[in-house]
Design a protein around this motif. Structure first.
Motif, PDB file in Angstrom:
ATOM      1  N   GLY A 107       0.819  -1.213   0.000  1.00 18.13           N
ATOM      2  CA  GLY A 107       0.000   0.000   0.000  1.00 18.13           C
ATOM      3  C   GLY A 107       0.850   1.259   0.000  1.00 18.13           C
ATOM      4  N   GLY A 108       1.904   1.256   0.813  1.00 19.29           N
ATOM      5  CA  GLY A 108       2.803   2.399   0.851  1.00 19.29           C
ATOM      6  C   GLY A 108       3.503   2.627  -0.476  1.00 19.29           C
ATOM      7  N   GLY A 109       3.849   1.531  -1.147  1.00 17.40           N
ATOM      8  CA  GLY A 109       4.492   1.640  -2.449  1.00 17.40           C
ATOM      9  C   GLY A 109       3.576   2.247  -3.497  1.00 17.40           C
ATOM     10  N   ILE A 110       2.301   1.849  -3.473  1.00 16.49           N
ATOM     11  CA  ILE A 110       1.330   2.392  -4.418  1.00 16.49           C
ATOM     12  C   ILE A 110       1.221   3.912  -4.249  1.00 16.49           C
ATOM     13  CG2 ILE A 110      -1.138   2.458  -4.994  1.00 16.49           C
ATOM     14  CD1 ILE A 110      -1.229  -0.542  -4.282  1.00 16.49           C
ATOM     15  N   ILE A 111       1.264   4.367  -3.001  1.00 14.38           N
ATOM     16  CA  ILE A 111       1.098   5.794  -2.710  1.00 14.38           C
ATOM     17  C   ILE A 111       2.364   6.602  -3.014  1.00 14.38           C
ATOM     18  CG2 ILE A 111       0.717   7.476  -0.844  1.00 14.38           C
ATOM     19  CD1 ILE A 111      -1.030   5.284   0.500  1.00 14.38           C
ATOM     20  N   ALA A 112       3.530   6.057  -2.640  1.00 16.10           N
ATOM     21  CA  ALA A 112       4.739   6.885  -2.596  1.00 16.10           C
ATOM     22  C   ALA A 112       5.781   6.627  -3.686  1.00 16.10           C
ATOM     23  CB  ALA A 112       5.408   6.710  -1.227  1.00 16.10           C
ATOM     24  N   LEU A 113       5.732   5.487  -4.378  1.00 14.04           N
ATOM     25  CA  LEU A 113       6.836   5.112  -5.264  1.00 14.04           C
ATOM     26  C   LEU A 113       7.103   6.142  -6.356  1.00 14.04           C
ATOM     27  CD1 LEU A 113       9.001   3.148  -6.173  1.00 14.04           C
ATOM     28  CD2 LEU A 113       7.246   1.892  -7.455  1.00 14.04           C
ATOM     29  N   ASP A 114       6.073   6.563  -7.065  1.00 18.55           N
ATOM     30  CA  ASP A 114       6.286   7.497  -8.168  1.00 18.55           C
ATOM     31  C   ASP A 114       6.882   8.813  -7.683  1.00 18.55           C
ATOM     32  OD1 ASP A 114       5.409   5.756 -10.124  1.00 18.55           O
ATOM     33  OD2 ASP A 114       3.330   6.422 -10.023  1.00 18.55           O
ATOM     34  N   SER A 115       6.431   9.259  -6.518  1.00 17.35           N
ATOM     35  CA  SER A 115       6.951  10.524  -5.981  1.00 17.35           C
ATOM     36  C   SER A 115       8.427  10.404  -5.627  1.00 17.35           C
ATOM     37  CB  SER A 115       6.147  10.927  -4.732  1.00 17.35           C
ATOM     38  OG  SER A 115       4.794  11.140  -5.054  1.00 17.35           O
ATOM     39  N   ASN A 125      15.041   6.364 -19.028  1.00 14.55           N
ATOM     40  CA  ASN A 125      15.053   4.907 -19.168  1.00 14.55           C
ATOM     41  C   ASN A 125      15.416   4.219 -17.860  1.00 14.55           C
ATOM     42  OD1 ASN A 125      14.702   2.588 -20.820  1.00 14.55           O
ATOM     43  ND2 ASN A 125      16.927   2.331 -20.919  1.00 14.55           N
ATOM     44  N   VAL A 126      16.355   4.818 -17.100  1.00 12.68           N
ATOM     45  CA  VAL A 126      16.732   4.252 -15.807  1.00 12.68           C
ATOM     46  C   VAL A 126      15.554   4.318 -14.849  1.00 12.68           C
ATOM     47  CG1 VAL A 126      18.265   4.508 -13.810  1.00 12.68           C
ATOM     48  CG2 VAL A 126      19.173   4.809 -16.114  1.00 12.68           C
ATOM     49  N   LEU A 127      14.810   5.445 -14.861  1.00  9.54           N
ATOM     50  CA  LEU A 127      13.631   5.582 -14.000  1.00  9.54           C
ATOM     51  C   LEU A 127      12.579   4.529 -14.343  1.00  9.54           C
ATOM     52  CD1 LEU A 127      11.945   8.852 -12.871  1.00  9.54           C
ATOM     53  CD2 LEU A 127      10.536   6.998 -13.762  1.00  9.54           C
ATOM     54  N   ARG A 128      12.344   4.324 -15.636  1.00  4.74           N
ATOM     55  CA  ARG A 128      11.354   3.331 -16.060  1.00  4.74           C
ATOM     56  C   ARG A 128      11.732   1.931 -15.586  1.00  4.74           C
ATOM     57  NH1 ARG A 128      11.155  -0.519 -19.553  1.00  4.74           N
ATOM     58  NH2 ARG A 128      13.205   0.025 -20.415  1.00  4.74           N
ATOM     59  N   ILE A 129      12.998   1.574 -15.734  1.00  3.93           N
ATOM     60  CA  ILE A 129      13.457   0.248 -15.317  1.00  3.93           C
ATOM     61  C   ILE A 129      13.329   0.082 -13.803  1.00  3.93           C
ATOM     62  CG2 ILE A 129      15.481  -1.266 -15.153  1.00  3.93           C
ATOM     63  CD1 ILE A 129      16.397  -0.002 -17.851  1.00  3.93           C
ATOM     64  N   SER A 130      13.718   1.111 -13.040  1.00  5.31           N
ATOM     65  CA  SER A 130      13.627   1.045 -11.578  1.00  5.31           C
ATOM     66  C   SER A 130      12.195   0.834 -11.118  1.00  5.31           C
ATOM     67  CB  SER A 130      14.171   2.334 -10.952  1.00  5.31           C
ATOM     68  OG  SER A 130      15.537   2.502 -11.227  1.00  5.31           O
ATOM     69  N   ARG A 131      11.276   1.610 -11.674  1.00  7.43           N
ATOM     70  CA  ARG A 131       9.874   1.511 -11.275  1.00  7.43           C
ATOM     71  C   ARG A 131       9.304   0.130 -11.607  1.00  7.43           C
ATOM     72  NH1 ARG A 131       4.697   1.728 -12.690  1.00  7.43           N
ATOM     73  NH2 ARG A 131       3.263   2.980 -11.411  1.00  7.43           N
ATOM     74  N   SER A 132       9.537  -0.320 -12.822  1.00  7.54           N
ATOM     75  CA  SER A 132       8.985  -1.617 -13.248  1.00  7.54           C
ATOM     76  C   SER A 132       9.593  -2.769 -12.453  1.00  7.54           C
ATOM     77  CB  SER A 132       9.227  -1.813 -14.747  1.00  7.54           C
ATOM     78  OG  SER A 132       8.603  -0.805 -15.498  1.00  7.54           O
ATOM     79  N   TYR A 133      10.876  -2.659 -12.114  1.00 11.20           N
ATOM     80  CA  TYR A 133      11.539  -3.682 -11.295  1.00 11.20           C
ATOM     81  C   TYR A 133      10.863  -3.786  -9.933  1.00 11.20           C
ATOM     82  CZ  TYR A 133      15.187  -5.608  -8.222  1.00 11.20           C
ATOM     83  OH  TYR A 133      15.882  -6.348  -7.282  1.00 11.20           O
ATOM     84  N   LEU A 134      10.573  -2.648  -9.301  1.00 12.41           N
ATOM     85  CA  LEU A 134       9.955  -2.640  -7.973  1.00 12.41           C
ATOM     86  C   LEU A 134       8.503  -3.117  -8.025  1.00 12.41           C
ATOM     87  CD1 LEU A 134      11.454   0.693  -6.633  1.00 12.41           C
ATOM     88  CD2 LEU A 134      11.929  -1.609  -5.772  1.00 12.41           C
ATOM     89  N   VAL A 135       7.782  -2.740  -9.054  1.00 14.91           N
ATOM     90  CA  VAL A 135       6.405  -3.212  -9.201  1.00 14.91           C
ATOM     91  C   VAL A 135       6.369  -4.728  -9.346  1.00 14.91           C
ATOM     92  CG1 VAL A 135       4.389  -3.209 -10.731  1.00 14.91           C
ATOM     93  CG2 VAL A 135       5.510  -1.047 -10.132  1.00 14.91           C
ATOM     94  N   ALA A 136       7.289  -5.265 -10.148  1.00 18.79           N
ATOM     95  CA  ALA A 136       7.360  -6.722 -10.327  1.00 18.79           C
ATOM     96  C   ALA A 136       7.690  -7.428  -9.028  1.00 18.79           C
ATOM     97  CB  ALA A 136       8.409  -7.050 -11.400  1.00 18.79           C
TER      98      ALA A 136
END
Length: 449
Positions: A107-115, A125-136
């Motif tokens: 739940g905390g990740g859903i709220i805060a990760l993008d920020s 591209n690095v930001l996209r990879i980091s975000r997708s890695y954490l979501v997975a």
């Protein structure tokens, strides 16, 4: 585990508990090692993306996962005090707590990760990879935390070979899944660093399934009847576990987050610096598995002896563990000094990354002695259920001294990125000295009882 009467018996029992923990720790850490290694061979952007993602996840996962370490001294004390009938209730409440905490993290990740990611100024591209890695990775959190509870129960019984076997089986599964998802096999598209997150999630579920199967079928564990009775959720028991687990978790978070924050601060440098820092930190973290494993073994053995009110034996185990840790640290430091170039070349083929990683690996040499002293003492203190002081020491050493010193050197001296490494070394040294003093106070107090 059993009572020992001579120093030789203690050495044998310590080693019998320790070596499977060490193999398991190195094997589990190797999953992150291969995530980083294989992502680096996909591209430098994938290596940097996984590095940033890991820097966010590792302190959160390790810190909150540290809460469930409380199950180890709790169960060890119950066994030492011959109160085995209480164990099932304690472990099941730990599983309930693990599920609750995992939902909070997601739940905390859903709220805060993008920020969080948007504040870091990463390349797109690095930001996209980091975000997708954490979501997975997120969907594997419940399995990981439940496994940590089950592992704490298994290890507290002295059956550390079981968790070693689980880790050894899990590693090739993780490597194979990395190969499939990172590089694209069997008709799947190549996902790069994102594939490492998917592979880790699947591996976590494999680990918890193996642990549950063994607990249900092996008489050494099934005799405790963990799942033979339905237990209602007990907030009172959660409170008792959190009383021990939260200081442990916060101390781990404070320690690991300082490394993560440094990695995030490194994002102000170029991609080569980020990648080289990740290479050096990843390998030095693997070497840390030695004192960390000794720490875990001491929590089990000291907790067992304290639960049986054998204070002299508890002290002897703590001294043995520390001596072993310092000796092995010297060997690891020598290996790192001799083979730094070959170590760096394992992670990347780019000459710039290899050269800078070698430079950072020299600083990692100085990590070894402080870790060799501090980690075993932390494990010993957990065996005594003395956990609050460790948290305060970590806050002062890392955040009050290490990070400010490193930031100053990085921003105001020609050291630049190396300043952060020197700050980390300073924080680790202060922590080791303070923990040594705390152990002396605790053991003197126990001796007087």
């Amino acid at each position: 585990m059993k009572q020992t009467f001579t120093m030789l018996q203690k050495i044998k029992q310590l080693f019998s508990i320790l070596w499977p923990i060490l193999v398991a720790q190195v094997t589990i850490f190797s999953m992150n090692f291969f995530d980083t290694l294989m992502s680096g061979h996909a591209s430098t952007d994938d290596l940097a993306g996984v590095a940033i993602g890991s820097s966010i996840w590792v302190p959160v996962g390790a810190g909150l996962g540290g809460i469930f370490v409380a199950v180890t001294p709790i169960v060890a004390h119950l066994i030492g005090g011959n109160r085995k009938k209480e164990i099932a209730f304690k472990v099941i409440q730990g599983i309930y707590l693990a599920l609750f905490v995992s939902l909070l993290v997601i739940g905390g990740g859903i709220i805060a990760l993008d920020s969080i990611l948007s504040l870091m100024g990463l390349e797109d591209n690095v930001l996209r990879i980091s975000r997708s890695y954490l979501v997975a990775l997120a969907s594997g959190i419940p399995a990981l935390f439940i496994y940590q509870v089950l592992r704490a129960f298994i290890d507290a019984l002295g059956k550390t070979r079981i968790t070693m076997v689980i880790a050894l089986v899990s590693l090739p599964i993780n490597i194979a899944l990395n190969y499939i998802f990172i590089f694209g096999q069997f008709g799947l598209p190549p996902l790069g660093g994102v594939g490492a997150g998917i592979a880790s999630t699947i591996t976590y579920y494999c680990m918890v399934i193996m642990a549950l199967t063994i607990i249900l079928r092996n008489h050494s564990f099934s005799s405790y009847q963990l799942f033979n009775k339905f237990y209602r959720l007990s907030l009172k028991e959660w409170k008792e576990q959190l009383k021990i687990g939260l200081p442990i978790g916060f101390a781990i978070f404070v320690e690991t987050s300082i490394f993560a924050v440094v990695a995030l601060l490194m994002s102000s440098f170029n991609t080569v610096t980020i990648a080289a820092h990740q290479v050096a930190m990843n390998f030095s973290s693997m070497l840390y598995m030695v004192p960390l494993s000794i720490s875990s073994a001491l929590t089990i053995l000291v907790g067992f002896e304290v639960g049986a009110n054998r204070q002299r034996d508890a002290r002897q185990y703590s001294y043995l563990g520390m001596g072993m840790s310092i000796g092995l640290a010297c060997i690891c430091a020598a290996v790192l000094l001799l083979f730094s170039e070959k170590v760096a070349a394992l992670y990347s083929k780019e000459a710039e990354v290899i050269e800078m990683a070698q430079h950072f690996l020299i600083y990692a040499l100085f990590f070894q002695l402080s870790d060799a002293i501090g980690a075993p003492i932390q494990g010993t203190l957990r065996g005594y259920k003395d956990v609050n002081a460790t948290f305060y020491i970590a806050c002062i050493s890392y955040w009050g001294i290490g990070l400010p010193a490193g930031y100053y050197m990085a921003q105001n001296t020609p050291l630049e990125a190396s300043g952060y490494w020197i700050g980390l070394i300073l924080g680790l040294a202060v922590s080791a000295i303070c923990l040594s003093g705390r152990l002396m106070v605790v053991q003197r107090r126990q001796k007087a009882l």
